[in-house]
Design an enzyme around this catalytic site. Structure first.
Site, PDB file in Angstrom:
ATOM      1  N   CYS A  78       3.301   0.108   1.339  1.00 42.59           N
ATOM      2  CA  CYS A  78       1.947   0.644   1.349  1.00 42.59           C
ATOM      3  C   CYS A  78       1.840   1.355   2.692  1.00 42.59           C
ATOM      4  O   CYS A  78       2.660   2.215   2.986  1.00 42.59           O
ATOM      5  CB  CYS A  78       0.919  -0.459   1.141  1.00 42.59           C
ATOM      6  SG  CYS A  78       1.166  -1.937   2.136  1.00 42.59           S
TER       7      CYS A  78
ATOM      8  N   ASP B 195       1.075  -0.552   5.970  1.00 45.26           N
ATOM      9  CA  ASP B 195       1.755  -1.466   6.886  1.00 45.26           C
ATOM     10  C   ASP B 195       2.845  -2.283   6.190  1.00 45.26           C
ATOM     11  O   ASP B 195       3.601  -2.989   6.831  1.00 45.26           O
ATOM     12  CB  ASP B 195       0.750  -2.390   7.590  1.00 45.26           C
ATOM     13  CG  ASP B 195      -0.050  -3.237   6.612  1.00 45.26           C
ATOM     14  OD1 ASP B 195       0.317  -3.268   5.419  1.00 45.26           O
ATOM     15  OD2 ASP B 195      -1.022  -3.874   7.037  1.00 45.26           O
TER      16      ASP B 195
ATOM     17  N   GLY C 191      -0.145  -5.993   3.314  1.00 43.79           N
ATOM     18  CA  GLY C 191      -1.324  -6.378   2.538  1.00 43.79           C
ATOM     19  C   GLY C 191      -1.173  -6.068   1.065  1.00 43.79           C
ATOM     20  O   GLY C 191      -1.019  -6.962   0.233  1.00 43.79           O
ATOM     21  N   ARG C 192      -1.190  -4.780   0.744  1.00 39.89           N
ATOM     22  CA  ARG C 192      -1.031  -4.378  -0.650  1.00 39.89           C
ATOM     23  C   ARG C 192       0.372  -4.700  -1.149  1.00 39.89           C
ATOM     24  O   ARG C 192       0.551  -5.171  -2.275  1.00 39.89           O
ATOM     25  CB  ARG C 192      -1.327  -2.878  -0.780  1.00 39.89           C
ATOM     26  CG  ARG C 192      -2.795  -2.554  -0.607  1.00 39.89           C
ATOM     27  CD  ARG C 192      -3.051  -1.078  -0.418  1.00 39.89           C
ATOM     28  NE  ARG C 192      -2.814  -0.643   0.966  1.00 39.89           N
ATOM     29  CZ  ARG C 192      -3.093   0.575   1.429  1.00 39.89           C
ATOM     30  NH1 ARG C 192      -3.614   1.467   0.617  1.00 39.89           N
ATOM     31  NH2 ARG C 192      -2.866   0.887   2.687  1.00 39.89           N
ATOM     32  N   SER C 193       1.380  -4.458  -0.303  1.00 41.09           N
ATOM     33  CA  SER C 193       2.760  -4.734  -0.710  1.00 41.09           C
ATOM     34  C   SER C 193       2.946  -6.217  -0.990  1.00 41.09           C
ATOM     35  O   SER C 193       3.580  -6.599  -1.978  1.00 41.09           O
ATOM     36  CB  SER C 193       3.738  -4.303   0.374  1.00 41.09           C
ATOM     37  OG  SER C 193       3.607  -2.923   0.629  1.00 41.09           O
TER      38      SER C 193
ATOM     39  N   GLN D  88      -3.287  -9.727   2.772  1.00 47.18           N
ATOM     40  CA  GLN D  88      -4.105  -9.756   3.987  1.00 47.18           C
ATOM     41  C   GLN D  88      -5.486 -10.381   3.828  1.00 47.18           C
ATOM     42  O   GLN D  88      -6.037 -10.885   4.783  1.00 47.18           O
ATOM     43  CB  GLN D  88      -4.276  -8.331   4.528  1.00 47.18           C
ATOM     44  CG  GLN D  88      -3.303  -8.014   5.638  1.00 47.18           C
ATOM     45  CD  GLN D  88      -2.958  -6.536   5.695  1.00 47.18           C
ATOM     46  OE1 GLN D  88      -3.475  -5.737   4.925  1.00 47.18           O
ATOM     47  NE2 GLN D  88      -2.078  -6.184   6.597  1.00 47.18           N
TER      48      GLN D  88
END
Ligand SMILES: *[C@@H]1O[C@H](CO)[C@@H](O)[C@H](O)[C@H]1NC(C)=O
Ligand SMILES: *[C@@H]1O[C@H](CO)[C@@H](O)[C@H](O)[C@H]1NC(C)=O
Length: 419
Positions: A349, A351, A354-356, A394
């Site tokens: 994503c 960073d 979070g989404r990853s 996250q």
């Protein structure tokens, strides 16, 4: 039919009244059918304009480079659409609304056309039925009991990975290769590039191997969205890890903030150090995601490989997708493409946490269940992810989203099983 037979034996007045009512109902039905076909016809003709509007609307609040990207996509989509067999968007939408979570029969794979079809992937799983029901009721209970979810999330926030040193990532020559200083790779769990092939003679990239059951071969590589200075490293990692599938979970820009460098060519080919990347095709599946196909060539060895990138467009930083359905369908498409491979899937994503992390958590748990695991502990799975990369998942909303997505997929699998 029986009414007609009975006619002579009935009082005529009552019967003619019934007949009038029946006639009126029939006329009503016929009018309804005609109106519906009329509306569908109109929708069919306006559907691609709607898509265009929707896409340009979507790009309105993003940065200018996203706007041009989307406009380009629209143009390409228009171009491909005219050459494709006309497949009305609304029809498959209607199908897909009823196909996944209704009791109706699942669309069979053979009934769908080629990859250009808009319909959803059918659910496929070897999940154990009783485990499925058990997990479903556990999830539902969990999701209903917000207090428990809150407690579990707090416990997860307090979790400390060990070992957790990130000295390599913080070295002077590496520090500017990190997009976000809160998410650095652990020294014990990072992807090492072959420094002799790297344009900067360095082995560092902000990317972490994520192991599932096999401690030698990572199932995923979680990484940050490439920076202008790390794009060659990114393609080197794609090459050296043997990767054929990239999952991208972020738009390029969000509210004017860059989330990821545009690391592929808009058309034709680009050269990143010794890696030549050719954009072969770009296919918009729906408003939420599109798929690009690249031809990757290592100019040092002349070897080539095809790499497919699945790009989810509508998941914003720190947030969750607007629906679990679109992400679950996205995941099915990714896994259909990946099936039978053993290389890691690269997930990024902005960073890469979070989404990853949320995507990897959902995929890992569902894959375990598909393999017939009898016990699923989502919190423990997340701790396992956090041992390998900091910050995976996250926010509490993302964790809750993962639980909801797993529950919905289990539900869909159970419904698709022969009862
Ligand atoms: C890192 O590990 C040490 C022990 O090796 C522990 O005391 C510390 O709290 C950990 N830090 C984080 C942020 O997890
Ligand atoms: C790669 O291809 C080029 C042009 O076809 C050729 O000159 C070169 O020798 C090849 N390199 C290798 C390592 O095969």
């Amino acid at each position: 039919k029986s009414k007609v037979k009975l006619l002579p034996h009935q009082v005529e007045r009552e019967d003619s009244a019934k007949f009038v009512v029946l006639t009126l109902i029939s006329i009503g039905c016929i009018t309804g059918v005609l109106l519906t076909s009329g509306i569908l016809y109109c929708l069919r003709h306006s559907s691609h304009y709607q898509l265009k509007e929707k896409l340009s609307g979507l790009s309105g609040d993003l940065g200018s480079d996203a706007t041009t990207a989307y406009q380009e996509l629209c143009r390409q989509r228009m171009a491909t659409r005219s050459s494709e067999r006309p497949e009305p968007l609304h029809t498959s939408r209607i199908n897909s609304v009823s196909s996944q979570f209704s009791d109706g029969p699942m669309p069979s794979p053979s009934a769908r056309s080629s990859t250009s079809s808009w319909s959803e992937e059918p659910v496929q799983s070897n999940m154990d039925i009783s485990t499925g029901h058990m997990i479903l009721s556990y999830m539902e209970d969990h999701l209903k009991n917000k207090n428990r979810l809150e407690k579990e999330w707090e416990a997860l926030c307090a979790y400390q990975a060990e070992p957790n040193s990130s000295l390599v990532a913080q070295r002077e020559e590496n520090v500017q290769k990190n997009r976000c200083l809160a998410v650095l790779t652990y020294d014990h769990s990072r992807i090492l590039l072959k420094s002799e092939n790297s344009h900067g003679n360095s082995d560092y990239i902000n990317a972490s191997p994520i192991m599932d059951h096999d401690p030698r071969n990572p199932a995923y590589i979680a990484t940050q969205g490439p920076l202008p200075a790390t794009v060659a490293d990114f393609w080197q990692m794609v090459w050296e890890s043997g990767c054929v599938v990239i999952v991208m979970l972020t738009p390029l820009t969000e509210n004017g903030v860059k989330q990821c460098y545009h690391y592929w060519p808009d058309e034709g080919s680009n050269l990143y150090h010794i890696y030549e990347v050719n954009l072969v095709s770009e296919h918009i599946w729906c408003e939420d995601f599109l798929v690009r196909s690249f031809y990757l060539k290592n100019l040092q060895t002349n070897e080539t490989r095809t790499v497919t990138q699945f790009h989810f467009l509508s998941w914003y930083d720190q947030g969750v997708p607007s629906s679990t359905r679109s992400l679950l369908d996205f995941r099915r498409k990714v896994n259909k493409c990946y099936r039978g491979r053993s290389c890691p899937i690269i997930v990024h994503c902005s960073d890469g946490a979070g989404r990853s992390g949320t995507y990897v958590l959902i995929d890992m748990v569902l894959n375990k269940m598909a393999k017939g695991a009898k016990e699923i502990d989502i919190a423990a799975t997340l701790e396992h992810l956090r041992d390998q990369r900091p910050g995976m998942v996250q926010t509490k909303e993302q964790f809750e989203f993962a639980l909801t997505a797993v529950a919905e997929e289990v539900n869909a699998i159970l419904k698709a099983l022969p009862q």
